[in-house]
Design a protein around this motif. Sequence first.
Motif, PDB file in Angstrom:
ATOM      1  N   CYS A   1       0.827  -1.214   0.000  1.00  0.00           N
ATOM      2  CA  CYS A   1       0.000   0.000   0.000  1.00  0.00           C
ATOM      3  C   CYS A   1       0.855   1.256   0.000  1.00  0.00           C
ATOM      4  CB  CYS A   1      -0.940  -0.001   1.202  1.00  0.00           C
ATOM      5  SG  CYS A   1      -2.301  -1.180   1.042  1.00  0.00           S
ATOM      6  N   ASN A   2       1.921   1.262   0.771  1.00  0.00           N
ATOM      7  CA  ASN A   2       2.797   2.422   0.835  1.00  0.00           C
ATOM      8  C   ASN A   2       3.389   2.707  -0.541  1.00  0.00           C
ATOM      9  OD1 ASN A   2       4.541   4.472   1.645  1.00  0.00           O
ATOM     10  ND2 ASN A   2       5.294   3.375   3.404  1.00  0.00           N
ATOM     11  N   ARG A   3       3.849   1.673  -1.216  1.00  0.00           N
ATOM     12  CA  ARG A   3       4.457   1.824  -2.546  1.00  0.00           C
ATOM     13  C   ARG A   3       3.411   2.260  -3.578  1.00  0.00           C
ATOM     14  NH1 ARG A   3       6.018  -2.958  -2.910  1.00  0.00           N
ATOM     15  NH2 ARG A   3       4.310  -3.743  -4.164  1.00  0.00           N
ATOM     16  N   GLU A   4       2.256   1.604  -3.580  1.00  0.00           N
ATOM     17  CA  GLU A   4       1.241   1.909  -4.585  1.00  0.00           C
ATOM     18  C   GLU A   4       0.598   3.280  -4.369  1.00  0.00           C
ATOM     19  OE1 GLU A   4      -1.591  -1.194  -5.340  1.00  0.00           O
ATOM     20  OE2 GLU A   4      -0.025  -2.705  -5.458  1.00  0.00           O
ATOM     21  N   ARG A   5       0.499   3.713  -3.127  1.00  0.00           N
ATOM     22  CA  ARG A   5      -0.073   5.034  -2.853  1.00  0.00           C
ATOM     23  C   ARG A   5       0.813   6.127  -3.424  1.00  0.00           C
ATOM     24  NH1 ARG A   5       0.185   8.456   2.352  1.00  0.00           N
ATOM     25  NH2 ARG A   5      -0.838  10.303   1.536  1.00  0.00           N
ATOM     26  N   GLY A   6       2.113   5.955  -3.289  1.00  0.00           N
ATOM     27  CA  GLY A   6       3.030   6.981  -3.789  1.00  0.00           C
ATOM     28  C   GLY A   6       2.738   8.318  -3.142  1.00  0.00           C
ATOM     29  N   HIS A   7       2.524   9.339  -3.973  1.00  0.00           N
ATOM     30  CA  HIS A   7       2.246  10.683  -3.462  1.00  0.00           C
ATOM     31  C   HIS A   7       0.762  11.035  -3.546  1.00  0.00           C
ATOM     32  CE1 HIS A   7       6.459  11.266  -3.032  1.00  0.00           C
ATOM     33  NE2 HIS A   7       6.694  11.154  -4.314  1.00  0.00           N
ATOM     34  N   ARG A   8      -0.085  10.036  -3.772  1.00  0.00           N
ATOM     35  CA  ARG A   8      -1.533  10.321  -3.802  1.00  0.00           C
ATOM     36  C   ARG A   8      -1.990  10.824  -2.443  1.00  0.00           C
ATOM     37  NH1 ARG A   8      -4.328   5.364  -7.107  1.00  0.00           N
ATOM     38  NH2 ARG A   8      -2.318   4.370  -7.028  1.00  0.00           N
ATOM     39  N   SER A   9      -2.974  11.664  -2.466  1.00  0.00           N
ATOM     40  CA  SER A   9      -3.493  12.221  -1.214  1.00  0.00           C
ATOM     41  C   SER A   9      -4.208  11.130  -0.419  1.00  0.00           C
ATOM     42  CB  SER A   9      -4.466  13.358  -1.515  1.00  0.00           C
ATOM     43  OG  SER A   9      -5.670  12.842  -2.036  1.00  0.00           O
ATOM     44  N   PRO A  10      -4.299  11.313   0.900  1.00  0.00           N
ATOM     45  CA  PRO A  10      -5.041  10.336   1.703  1.00  0.00           C
ATOM     46  C   PRO A  10      -6.485  10.162   1.216  1.00  0.00           C
ATOM     47  CG  PRO A  10      -3.782  11.777   3.130  1.00  0.00           C
ATOM     48  CD  PRO A  10      -3.661  12.323   1.736  1.00  0.00           C
ATOM     49  N   ALA A  11      -7.160  11.260   0.881  1.00  0.00           N
ATOM     50  CA  ALA A  11      -8.551  11.162   0.428  1.00  0.00           C
ATOM     51  C   ALA A  11      -8.643  10.368  -0.879  1.00  0.00           C
ATOM     52  CB  ALA A  11      -9.163  12.552   0.258  1.00  0.00           C
ATOM     53  N   ASP A  12      -7.737  10.635  -1.814  1.00  0.00           N
ATOM     54  CA  ASP A  12      -7.745   9.902  -3.091  1.00  0.00           C
ATOM     55  C   ASP A  12      -7.407   8.425  -2.890  1.00  0.00           C
ATOM     56  OD1 ASP A  12      -8.412  12.193  -4.490  1.00  0.00           O
ATOM     57  OD2 ASP A  12      -6.349  12.606  -5.140  1.00  0.00           O
ATOM     58  N   TRP A  13      -6.440   8.129  -2.016  1.00  0.00           N
ATOM     59  CA  TRP A  13      -6.047   6.742  -1.791  1.00  0.00           C
ATOM     60  C   TRP A  13      -7.141   5.981  -1.050  1.00  0.00           C
ATOM     61  CZ3 TRP A  13      -3.610   3.242  -4.096  1.00  0.00           C
ATOM     62  CH2 TRP A  13      -3.175   2.076  -3.467  1.00  0.00           C
ATOM     63  N   LEU A  14      -7.828   6.620  -0.115  1.00  0.00           N
ATOM     64  CA  LEU A  14      -8.960   5.956   0.552  1.00  0.00           C
ATOM     65  C   LEU A  14     -10.010   5.550  -0.477  1.00  0.00           C
ATOM     66  CD1 LEU A  14      -9.376   8.164   3.735  1.00  0.00           C
ATOM     67  CD2 LEU A  14      -8.954   5.698   3.726  1.00  0.00           C
ATOM     68  N   THR A  15     -10.309   6.452  -1.403  1.00  0.00           N
ATOM     69  CA  THR A  15     -11.287   6.161  -2.462  1.00  0.00           C
ATOM     70  C   THR A  15     -10.822   4.994  -3.318  1.00  0.00           C
ATOM     71  OG1 THR A  15     -12.013   8.455  -2.483  1.00  0.00           O
ATOM     72  CG2 THR A  15     -12.517   7.152  -4.438  1.00  0.00           C
ATOM     73  N   GLU A  16      -9.535   4.993  -3.676  1.00  0.00           N
ATOM     74  CA  GLU A  16      -8.984   3.896  -4.486  1.00  0.00           C
ATOM     75  C   GLU A  16      -9.040   2.575  -3.724  1.00  0.00           C
ATOM     76  OE1 GLU A  16      -7.187   1.507  -7.375  1.00  0.00           O
ATOM     77  OE2 GLU A  16      -8.282   3.388  -7.506  1.00  0.00           O
ATOM     78  N   CYS A  17      -8.713   2.594  -2.433  1.00  0.00           N
ATOM     79  CA  CYS A  17      -8.771   1.369  -1.624  1.00  0.00           C
ATOM     80  C   CYS A  17     -10.197   0.819  -1.600  1.00  0.00           C
ATOM     81  CB  CYS A  17      -8.294   1.646  -0.199  1.00  0.00           C
ATOM     82  SG  CYS A  17      -6.535   2.010  -0.079  1.00  0.00           S
ATOM     83  N   GLU A  18     -11.171   1.686  -1.419  1.00  0.00           N
ATOM     84  CA  GLU A  18     -12.579   1.259  -1.402  1.00  0.00           C
ATOM     85  C   GLU A  18     -12.994   0.723  -2.767  1.00  0.00           C
ATOM     86  OE1 GLU A  18     -14.152   4.937   0.064  1.00  0.00           O
ATOM     87  OE2 GLU A  18     -13.869   4.347   2.160  1.00  0.00           O
ATOM     88  N   ARG A  19     -12.505   1.348  -3.841  1.00  0.00           N
ATOM     89  CA  ARG A  19     -12.812   0.870  -5.195  1.00  0.00           C
ATOM     90  C   ARG A  19     -12.276  -0.551  -5.394  1.00  0.00           C
ATOM     91  NH1 ARG A  19     -10.768  -0.344  -9.711  1.00  0.00           N
ATOM     92  NH2 ARG A  19      -8.633   0.181  -9.165  1.00  0.00           N
ATOM     93  N   ARG A  20     -11.148  -0.848  -4.765  1.00  0.00           N
ATOM     94  CA  ARG A  20     -10.545  -2.176  -4.856  1.00  0.00           C
ATOM     95  C   ARG A  20     -11.249  -3.205  -3.973  1.00  0.00           C
ATOM     96  NH1 ARG A  20      -3.977  -1.320  -5.117  1.00  0.00           N
ATOM     97  NH2 ARG A  20      -4.002   0.239  -6.768  1.00  0.00           N
ATOM     98  N   GLY A  21     -12.235  -2.769  -3.202  1.00  0.00           N
ATOM     99  CA  GLY A  21     -12.968  -3.691  -2.344  1.00  0.00           C
ATOM    100  C   GLY A  21     -12.380  -3.841  -0.952  1.00  0.00           C
TER     101      GLY A  21
END
Length: 123
Positions: free
Chosen positions: A62-82
């Motif tokens: 998760c740390n690597r894939e998040r990169g510099h994405r914002s916490p709000a954007d990464w939370l949305t992406e995590c939820e999209r991934r299930g």
Amino acid sequence: MRNALPDRAARLTLAMLRDGPDCTWCRRTFTTRVTPTTDHLVPKVKGGPSWLENEVAACRRCNRERGHRSPADWLTECERRGWTPDRDRVTKILTDLQDTITARGGQRRARPYLEAQLRRLRR
């Protein structure tokens, strides 16, 4: 003389004590195969400090894939991934960071980014 801040290994230990034994983003339990790391909520490139108040325990993936994405954007992406990321944990830590910056001062570059993230998460 000013007290020394904890080093990276100590911050990881403290973050795991605070956050629990799972990744903030994907919620996998840390094991020898799911290695914990410290993940900066306000990225260093946005002025985020290397303080416990700006870090969560996250798996390497998760740390690597998040990169510099914002916490709000990464939370949305995590939820999209299930996944079921810990949105409350992220919001609380960002709020604690805001309080710490207010108390300690400085961090001019991080403040606008932090405020924007908190506004997005509180919607």
